[in-house]
Scaffold this active site. Structure first.
Site, PDB file in Angstrom:
ATOM      1  N   HIS A   1     -67.112  -8.782 -48.169  1.00 46.30           N
ATOM      2  CA  HIS A   1     -66.873 -10.231 -48.700  1.00 46.30           C
ATOM      3  C   HIS A   1     -66.097 -11.058 -47.571  1.00 46.30           C
ATOM      4  O   HIS A   1     -66.068 -12.359 -47.526  1.00 46.30           O
ATOM      5  CB  HIS A   1     -66.139 -10.049 -50.080  1.00 46.30           C
ATOM      6  CG  HIS A   1     -64.629  -9.605 -49.711  1.00 46.30           C
ATOM      7  ND1 HIS A   1     -64.405  -8.305 -49.751  1.00 46.30           N
ATOM      8  CD2 HIS A   1     -63.737 -10.197 -49.513  1.00 46.30           C
ATOM      9  CE1 HIS A   1     -62.982  -8.165 -49.376  1.00 46.30           C
ATOM     10  NE2 HIS A   1     -62.512  -9.283 -49.506  1.00 46.30           N
TER      11      HIS A   1
ATOM     12  N   LYS B   1     -64.154 -13.471 -41.616  1.00 45.99           N
ATOM     13  CA  LYS B   1     -62.949 -13.589 -40.757  1.00 45.99           C
ATOM     14  C   LYS B   1     -63.048 -13.214 -39.195  1.00 45.99           C
ATOM     15  O   LYS B   1     -62.097 -13.590 -38.585  1.00 45.99           O
ATOM     16  CB  LYS B   1     -61.913 -12.698 -41.457  1.00 45.99           C
ATOM     17  CG  LYS B   1     -61.417 -13.247 -42.941  1.00 45.99           C
ATOM     18  CD  LYS B   1     -60.204 -12.493 -43.307  1.00 45.99           C
ATOM     19  CE  LYS B   1     -59.598 -12.845 -44.690  1.00 45.99           C
ATOM     20  NZ  LYS B   1     -58.517 -11.918 -45.372  1.00 45.99           N
TER      21      LYS B   1
ATOM     22  N   HIS C   1     -63.873 -18.916 -43.558  1.00 48.09           N
ATOM     23  CA  HIS C   1     -64.620 -17.699 -43.292  1.00 48.09           C
ATOM     24  C   HIS C   1     -65.752 -17.128 -44.587  1.00 48.09           C
ATOM     25  O   HIS C   1     -66.333 -16.622 -44.424  1.00 48.09           O
ATOM     26  CB  HIS C   1     -63.595 -16.453 -43.475  1.00 48.09           C
ATOM     27  CG  HIS C   1     -62.938 -16.193 -44.891  1.00 48.09           C
ATOM     28  ND1 HIS C   1     -61.891 -16.976 -45.478  1.00 48.09           N
ATOM     29  CD2 HIS C   1     -63.145 -15.250 -45.782  1.00 48.09           C
ATOM     30  CE1 HIS C   1     -61.497 -16.435 -46.663  1.00 48.09           C
ATOM     31  NE2 HIS C   1     -62.239 -15.584 -46.741  1.00 48.09           N
TER      32      HIS C   1
ATOM     33  N   HIS D   1     -66.552 -15.841 -53.068  1.00 52.21           N
ATOM     34  CA  HIS D   1     -65.231 -15.327 -53.766  1.00 52.21           C
ATOM     35  C   HIS D   1     -63.982 -15.755 -53.705  1.00 52.21           C
ATOM     36  O   HIS D   1     -63.031 -15.200 -54.331  1.00 52.21           O
ATOM     37  CB  HIS D   1     -65.238 -13.832 -52.902  1.00 52.21           C
ATOM     38  CG  HIS D   1     -64.647 -13.812 -51.409  1.00 52.21           C
ATOM     39  ND1 HIS D   1     -65.512 -14.224 -50.218  1.00 52.21           N
ATOM     40  CD2 HIS D   1     -63.373 -13.767 -50.998  1.00 52.21           C
ATOM     41  CE1 HIS D   1     -64.620 -14.199 -49.370  1.00 52.21           C
ATOM     42  NE2 HIS D   1     -63.286 -13.990 -49.482  1.00 52.21           N
TER      43      HIS D   1
ATOM     44  N   ASP E   1     -60.547  -8.709 -55.507  1.00 55.53           N
ATOM     45  CA  ASP E   1     -59.808  -9.218 -54.172  1.00 55.53           C
ATOM     46  C   ASP E   1     -58.402  -9.623 -54.282  1.00 55.53           C
ATOM     47  O   ASP E   1     -57.624  -9.006 -53.820  1.00 55.53           O
ATOM     48  CB  ASP E   1     -60.703 -10.318 -53.499  1.00 55.53           C
ATOM     49  CG  ASP E   1     -60.140 -10.506 -52.068  1.00 55.53           C
ATOM     50  OD1 ASP E   1     -59.642  -9.691 -51.419  1.00 55.53           O
ATOM     51  OD2 ASP E   1     -60.221 -11.925 -51.725  1.00 55.53           O
TER      52      ASP E   1
END
Ligand code: C2E
Ligand code: SIN
Ligand code: SIN
Ligand code: FE
Ligand code: FE
Length: 410
Positions: free
Chosen positions: A246, A250, A275, A301, A351
């Site tokens: 996910h 990054k 990201h 997300h 998350d």
């Protein structure tokens, strides 16, 4: 009859090739093979270095003795690849072994049957068919073993000569599928470790937890929705790997921002937000359903149910709003509610839950009560209320997952 069986094997192999996650794949192989030969039990051993790892087992008789919430308990163990055990012999010599009674093995054979497992579990092993799983290069990837063939009256019988060649066929295509799954998983693991090198918070443990939470949340959600079991199984491993990636976007964020010890400035946070769509971009040439789902999860997300998340209706490739979804200041219009893909809504819960439980460069871990309160309060705001319902139904399982993947002490 034999042609019918071969057709069935081809069908099963196709089925198996659709499954990409190794654990689910192996469970499915075992189930199908046992059903095909009407075998009461079976196990799969995978080669790991110079040993065989006893990695999956099924046993209908023992299963029936269990209470409603009990699971078959067996520990992972390793056996050396030598001729003293049946599985070791099969792996070492690349040879099928067909035994009609485990307790009457000819004394001239180098291997013996280890009856410990029988005595521990109060089971009686009779017939055993053990076959190597070999890839095209001739490497042994593991061993498949099925136990106690039954006739139509349910009496235990030996495996036949024709069973030997049939299971050989099957083991070959299973080996190929296992090899492909291992390769996919290895490549994903490399992508994940690349991301981990960049971001100290995206540790292997974090990634595994978010993936396992997501799968559990999805299963709980899907069972409430009466999603067919086949569908759940099929989506589960795709989701698991997609969730692991996910935050892969990054990798493109500068260390100055990524590793900043305190709060981010607004302009830094704006960069951080990229990201999401940078991650999605990595999967833009979608080759499979997995690529689609991975792109979807990376992109969405950080969306919020009430439309206050990011990046909204962004086209990952151009980094600009999707045409027709331009909002004020050249920003994309927000996504909200069911405009956000389900797996994005699920990974969001997984998350954030994990972030709240963990230490970050910018925050301490929260205590249980505060976390529960925050998750509850965010239902219908940050989070899809149905996913939060699922979250509270399976919170105990989520906690046991956290224990399975503790953070390394650095
Ligand atoms: P992350 O640390 O994995 O956090 C994921 C998400 O968990 C956050 O998304 C946020 O929704 C939630 N979260 C984390 N900590 C808290 C908290 O203390 N309170 C609340 N209410 N929610 C929390 P978000 O905010 O979009 O951040 C995305 C990523 O950006 C974070 O991933 C982290 O890598 C980075 N980040 C966000 N804020 C900061 C910051 O102040 N300093 C630094 N160094 N990084 C930050
Ligand atoms: C797996 O994907 O490895 C298993 C998923 C599950 O625990 O349900
Ligand atoms: C932020 O870190 O900017 C907001 C945290 C959140 O979205 O809850
Ligand atoms: Fe993220
Ligand atoms: Fe994360």
């Amino acid at each position: 009859m034999e042609t019918q069986k071969i057709d069935l094997i081809t069908q099963i192999s196709l089925d198996i090739n659709e499954v990409k996650d190794l654990d689910i794949l192996l469970e499915r192989i075992l189930t199908r093979v046992r059903k095909f030969f009407n075998a009461d039990a079976g196990s799969i051993y995978l080669k790991q270095g110079d040993r065989l790892k006893f990695s999956h087992t099924q046993n209908d008789t023992l299963h029936k003795r269990l209470g409603p919430n009990e699971k078959l308990i067996y520990s992972t163990f390793f056996i050396p690849i030598n001729s003293r055990s049946i599985a070791g012999y099969v792996a070492k010599n690349c040879q099928i072994v067909n035994i009609s009674d485990a307790y009457k093995i000819n004394g001239s054979e180098p291997y013996t049957f280890d009856s410990d497992y029988d005595s521990i579990s109060d089971y009686r092993t009779h017939s055993i068919l053990t076959v190597p799983m070999i890839n095209q290069r001739g490497d042994v990837l593991g061993v498949m073993q099925i136990i106690n063939a039954q006739n139509s009256q349910g009496n235990i019988i030996p495996f036949s000569r024709s069973d030997e060649s049939l299971i050989n066929n099957f083991a070959t295509s299973a080996a190929l599928a296992v090899e492909r799954a291992q390769m996919t998983r290895n490549i994903i693991m490399r992508m994940i470790s690349m991301a981990e090198l960049r971001d100290p918070t995206e540790t292997g443990a974090h990634v595994n937890r978010v993936a396992a939470y997501s799968v559990e949340l999805y299963e709980t959600w899907a069972r409430k929705k009466d999603v067919p079991v086949y569908q759940i199984e099929r989506q589960r491993d795709i989701l698991r790997m997609a969730a692991m990636l996910h935050d892969v976007g990054k990798v493109a964020i500068s260390d100055l921002i990524l590793k900043k010890p305190g709060q981010l400035l607004p302009q830094e946070f704006d960069i951080m937000k990229s990201h999401t769509y940078i991650g999605a971009r990595l999967f833009k040439n979608a080759q499979s359903e997995f690529d689609d789902v991975a792109a979807e999860v990376a992109l969405s997300h950080h969306e919020k149910w009430d439309g206050t998340g990011y990046p909204g209706h962004m086209d990952p490739i151009s980094g600009k709003p999707v045409p027709g979804f331009e909002g004020p200041h050249g920003k994309p219009l927000p996504k909200k509610g069911e405009e956000i893909p389900l797996f994005g809504r699920i990974v969001a819960v997984a998350d954030v839950y994990d972030a709240l439980c963990s230490r970050r460069s910018y925050k301490d871990p929260w205590d249980d009560g505060r976390i529960v309160e925050e998750m509850h309060r965010s239902s219908g705001k940050h989070f899809d209320p149905e996913v939060i319902d699922a979250f509270f139904s399976c919170l105990d399982v989520l906690k046991s997952i956290a224990e399975r993947y503790p953070d390394d002490k650095k």
